[in-house]
Design a protein around this motif. Structure first.
Motif, PDB file in Angstrom:
ATOM      1  N   VAL A   1      44.832 121.131  73.511  1.00  0.00           N
ATOM      2  CA  VAL A   1      43.392 121.144  73.817  1.00  0.00           C
ATOM      3  C   VAL A   1      42.660 120.048  73.052  1.00  0.00           C
ATOM      4  CG1 VAL A   1      41.264 122.502  73.583  1.00  0.00           C
ATOM      5  CG2 VAL A   1      43.349 123.584  74.463  1.00  0.00           C
ATOM      6  N   SER A   2      43.121 119.750  71.830  1.00  0.00           N
ATOM      7  CA  SER A   2      42.455 118.712  71.024  1.00  0.00           C
ATOM      8  C   SER A   2      42.499 117.356  71.722  1.00  0.00           C
ATOM      9  CB  SER A   2      43.107 118.621  69.638  1.00  0.00           C
ATOM     10  OG  SER A   2      44.371 117.960  69.686  1.00  0.00           O
ATOM     11  N   PHE A   3      43.586 117.071  72.460  1.00  0.00           N
ATOM     12  CA  PHE A   3      43.691 115.806  73.190  1.00  0.00           C
ATOM     13  C   PHE A   3      42.787 115.803  74.425  1.00  0.00           C
ATOM     14  CE2 PHE A   3      47.598 115.521  70.716  1.00  0.00           C
ATOM     15  CZ  PHE A   3      47.590 114.181  70.338  1.00  0.00           C
ATOM     16  N   LEU A   4      42.604 116.976  75.041  1.00  0.00           N
ATOM     17  CA  LEU A   4      41.677 117.063  76.173  1.00  0.00           C
ATOM     18  C   LEU A   4      40.241 116.821  75.724  1.00  0.00           C
ATOM     19  CD1 LEU A   4      43.039 120.203  78.084  1.00  0.00           C
ATOM     20  CD2 LEU A   4      43.292 117.805  78.755  1.00  0.00           C
ATOM     21  N   VAL A   5      39.886 117.380  74.575  1.00  0.00           N
ATOM     22  CA  VAL A   5      38.510 117.326  74.078  1.00  0.00           C
ATOM     23  C   VAL A   5      38.057 115.901  73.811  1.00  0.00           C
ATOM     24  CG1 VAL A   5      37.104 117.855  72.035  1.00  0.00           C
ATOM     25  CG2 VAL A   5      38.380 119.668  73.175  1.00  0.00           C
ATOM     26  N   ILE A   6      38.934 115.081  73.184  1.00  0.00           N
ATOM     27  CA  ILE A   6      38.498 113.728  72.817  1.00  0.00           C
ATOM     28  C   ILE A   6      38.337 112.820  74.031  1.00  0.00           C
ATOM     29  CG2 ILE A   6      39.458 113.813  70.484  1.00  0.00           C
ATOM     30  CD1 ILE A   6      41.850 112.215  71.475  1.00  0.00           C
TER      31      ILE A   6
ATOM     32  N   LEU B   1      35.386 113.227  67.777  1.00  0.00           N
ATOM     33  CA  LEU B   1      36.600 112.968  67.007  1.00  0.00           C
ATOM     34  C   LEU B   1      36.800 114.042  65.942  1.00  0.00           C
ATOM     35  CD1 LEU B   1      36.292 109.100  66.509  1.00  0.00           C
ATOM     36  CD2 LEU B   1      37.484 110.336  68.330  1.00  0.00           C
ATOM     37  N   VAL B   2      35.692 114.506  65.359  1.00  0.00           N
ATOM     38  CA  VAL B   2      35.765 115.576  64.363  1.00  0.00           C
ATOM     39  C   VAL B   2      36.197 116.873  65.024  1.00  0.00           C
ATOM     40  CG1 VAL B   2      34.457 116.919  62.661  1.00  0.00           C
ATOM     41  CG2 VAL B   2      33.996 114.470  62.942  1.00  0.00           C
ATOM     42  N   VAL B   3      35.653 117.154  66.211  1.00  0.00           N
ATOM     43  CA  VAL B   3      36.044 118.361  66.953  1.00  0.00           C
ATOM     44  C   VAL B   3      37.539 118.332  67.258  1.00  0.00           C
ATOM     45  CG1 VAL B   3      35.715 119.695  69.078  1.00  0.00           C
ATOM     46  CG2 VAL B   3      33.748 118.623  67.957  1.00  0.00           C
ATOM     47  N   GLY B   4      38.022 117.181  67.736  1.00  0.00           N
ATOM     48  CA  GLY B   4      39.450 117.040  68.017  1.00  0.00           C
ATOM     49  C   GLY B   4      40.296 117.244  66.767  1.00  0.00           C
ATOM     50  N   MET B   5      39.850 116.684  65.655  1.00  0.00           N
ATOM     51  CA  MET B   5      40.599 116.832  64.406  1.00  0.00           C
ATOM     52  C   MET B   5      40.621 118.286  63.937  1.00  0.00           C
ATOM     53  SD  MET B   5      42.480 115.461  62.136  1.00  0.00           S
ATOM     54  CE  MET B   5      42.310 113.683  62.299  1.00  0.00           C
TER      55      MET B   5
ATOM     56  N   LEU C   1      40.461 120.961  65.867  1.00  0.00           N
ATOM     57  CA  LEU C   1      41.345 121.714  66.765  1.00  0.00           C
ATOM     58  C   LEU C   1      42.814 121.466  66.434  1.00  0.00           C
ATOM     59  CD1 LEU C   1      39.518 121.293  70.185  1.00  0.00           C
ATOM     60  CD2 LEU C   1      40.010 123.463  69.033  1.00  0.00           C
ATOM     61  N   VAL C   2      43.191 120.192  66.241  1.00  0.00           N
ATOM     62  CA  VAL C   2      44.597 119.902  65.938  1.00  0.00           C
ATOM     63  C   VAL C   2      44.974 120.454  64.570  1.00  0.00           C
ATOM     64  CG1 VAL C   2      44.357 117.620  64.819  1.00  0.00           C
ATOM     65  CG2 VAL C   2      46.388 118.140  66.170  1.00  0.00           C
ATOM     66  N   THR C   3      44.011 120.495  63.641  1.00  0.00           N
ATOM     67  CA  THR C   3      44.278 121.048  62.317  1.00  0.00           C
ATOM     68  C   THR C   3      44.528 122.547  62.396  1.00  0.00           C
ATOM     69  OG1 THR C   3      42.931 119.339  61.257  1.00  0.00           O
ATOM     70  CG2 THR C   3      43.373 121.331  59.981  1.00  0.00           C
ATOM     71  N   LEU C   4      43.724 123.252  63.180  1.00  0.00           N
ATOM     72  CA  LEU C   4      43.938 124.687  63.365  1.00  0.00           C
ATOM     73  C   LEU C   4      45.293 124.938  64.017  1.00  0.00           C
ATOM     74  CD1 LEU C   4      42.851 127.554  63.127  1.00  0.00           C
ATOM     75  CD2 LEU C   4      41.684 127.244  65.327  1.00  0.00           C
ATOM     76  N   GLY C   5      45.623 124.129  65.027  1.00  0.00           N
ATOM     77  CA  GLY C   5      46.932 124.253  65.667  1.00  0.00           C
ATOM     78  C   GLY C   5      48.066 124.016  64.695  1.00  0.00           C
ATOM     79  N   GLU C   6      47.903 123.011  63.847  1.00  0.00           N
ATOM     80  CA  GLU C   6      48.923 122.698  62.840  1.00  0.00           C
ATOM     81  C   GLU C   6      49.068 123.830  61.823  1.00  0.00           C
ATOM     82  OE1 GLU C   6      49.558 119.409  59.249  1.00  0.00           O
ATOM     83  OE2 GLU C   6      47.779 119.335  60.523  1.00  0.00           O
ATOM     84  N   MET C   7      47.933 124.390  61.390  1.00  0.00           N
ATOM     85  CA  MET C   7      47.959 125.460  60.384  1.00  0.00           C
ATOM     86  C   MET C   7      48.714 126.682  60.891  1.00  0.00           C
ATOM     87  SD  MET C   7      44.339 125.569  58.325  1.00  0.00           S
ATOM     88  CE  MET C   7      43.246 125.666  59.730  1.00  0.00           C
ATOM     89  N   ILE C   8      48.668 126.915  62.192  1.00  0.00           N
ATOM     90  CA  ILE C   8      49.362 128.070  62.769  1.00  0.00           C
ATOM     91  C   ILE C   8      50.813 127.726  63.106  1.00  0.00           C
ATOM     92  CG2 ILE C   8      49.409 129.669  64.723  1.00  0.00           C
ATOM     93  CD1 ILE C   8      46.335 129.371  64.851  1.00  0.00           C
ATOM     94  N   ALA C   9      51.027 126.573  63.739  1.00  0.00           N
ATOM     95  CA  ALA C   9      52.360 126.252  64.279  1.00  0.00           C
ATOM     96  C   ALA C   9      53.384 125.936  63.194  1.00  0.00           C
ATOM     97  CB  ALA C   9      52.260 125.084  65.257  1.00  0.00           C
TER      98      ALA C   9
END
Length: 403
Positions: A296-301, A310-314, A316-324
């Motif tokens: 989703v972070s890639f869709l958003v940007i 860019l901050v929103v994308g970062m 989202l990817v950070t939340l995804g990273e924290m979980i995955a």
């Protein structure tokens, strides 16, 4: 209310052994110093004048060195132990990082980056096995998260400081800082972390080690992980070019934006993991959730030319990273109990190293031929494939338990 939040945050760190904290400190110092890596694509294009195609191939060689280093690290971990492997990796890579600033040709830098990654990534399977050795089984996921917290605290400071160093002293100074911090981390490892403090695994674990290549559940999981890494690493190779060329951000601003990733992980990952561990979802289900957020972070940007996107994308990817990442790591560690831990965790590291071989180069070639927005849509589509592979892994795991 604030006191309850504070107690919950502090409580998320409780129960971890002193050796895990020492390992986190060593990892923090080491990771804070590897500030040249996020700026590698910019360094090669702006400072060295390489084309995007040449940078793509150099980053593929970066990945090859990472694969070879992870494989060697697994071999050494199973033969001489995680302690000696980590120490050797840190001390040798400290010298190689300093030397990496001197090659000027495509061939010379390619050889240099291969040797750096060969030495540096031998550390990765060793540190995963060390986590298992020094932590209690019930604390493995949080121990992994603490190490990731150290990595990302270093990563949040590293790019921000790196951007300032580039502005004041140029790219060459980064290589000296990288080398010196790796050397300090190696000395601290030798002084503070004693291998005799490792928790001894029950002997049954290694009596009849499973051939990792025949473990269908684990191999399917690794394919999904490799694709996830392929997507995720775009944020730290091709994405800085997007920030620079698409939004005209300076290196110092790019460093702060990349540093936001590590800072958010430092603040929120441990409490988040403690909360998620109490839920009734499996490790693999959490990895799926993290993959969705990353896609989703890639869709958003792609939605706006507003810099704030860019901050929103970062985020989202950070939340995804924290979980995955913590839960994928936890799954791999649990699975490694079936055989030689070094071999299992080497394959886990190699999955990400393969992402480096193909991800950076493919990203560069896609951008060069089709542009940034097409590339980001491609990454979003790949995240759907990752989720499908992980769902298949869960089905294979269920079949295995039913036999």
């Amino acid at each position: 209310m604030l006191q309850e939040v504070y107690r919950s945050y502090i409580g998320s760190f409780s129960g971890l052994r002193k050796e895990v904290w020492l390992l986190a400190l060593i990892t923090l110092i080491n990771r804070a110093g590897t500030m040249v890596i996020p700026f590698l694509s910019l360094y090669l294009t702006k400072d060295k004048g390489f084309s995007l195609e040449e940078v793509g191939w150099i980053l593929s060689i970066f990945g090859l060195g990472s694969v070879a280093g992870s494989w060697l690290g697994g071999k050494f971990t199973d033969s001489i132990g995680h302690y000696k492997t980590m120490a050797g990796s840190l001390l040798i890579s400290s010298i190689l990082f300093i030397l990496l600033q001197f090659p000027t040709s495509f061939l010379g830098f390619s050889i240099g980056i291969f040797l750096v990654m060969l030495a540096a990534d031998a550390f990765r399977p060793a540190v995963f096995v060390a986590i298992s050795a020094y932590s209690k089984p019930e604390n493995r996921t949080r121990s992994v998260s603490l190490i990731r917290l150290a990595i990302n605290l270093g990563f949040s400071a590293g790019p921000a400081i790196g951007g300032l160093i580039i502005a004041k002293a140029g790219y060459g100074a980064l290589f000296w800082v990288d080398g010196i911090t790796c050397f300090i981390a190696g000395l601290l490892l030798l002084q503070l972390l004693h291998p005799k403090k490792a928790r001894q695994n029950p002997p049954i674990l290694n009596l009849e080690p499973t051939a990792t290549a025949k473990d269908k559940v684990y191999m399917t999981f690794l394919v999904a992980l490799m694709l996830f890494g392929f997507i995720f690493i775009q944020y730290f190779s091709t994405m800085p070019l997007f920030y620079s060329e698409g939004f005209k951000l300076l290196e110092s601003e790019i460093g702060i934006l990349l540093g936001l990733n590590g800072f958010m992980i430092f603040l929120f990952e441990m409490p988040l993991i403690k909360f998620l561990e109490s839920r009734k979802f499996s490790d693999l289900q959490y990895v799926i959730a993290g993959s969705v957020l990353t896609g989703v972070s890639f869709l958003v940007i792609n939605l706006s030319q507003w810099t704030g996107i860019l901050v929103v994308g970062m985020l989202l990817v950070t939340l995804g990273e924290m979980i995955a990442f913590p839960f994928s790591n936890s799954f791999a560690l649990k699975r490694s109990d079936k055989g030689k831990q070094g071999a299992y965790m080497a394959l886990y590291s190699i999955a990400f190293s393969l992402s480096h071989i193909f991800g950076h180069n493919t990203g560069m070639q896609l951008i060069d031929n089709f542009g940034f927005r097409f590339t980001w849509m491609t990454m979003a589509i790949l995240s759907v494939i990752v989720c499908a592979l992980l769902i298949w892994t869960i089905r294979l795991l269920k079949r295995e338990t039913e036999i």
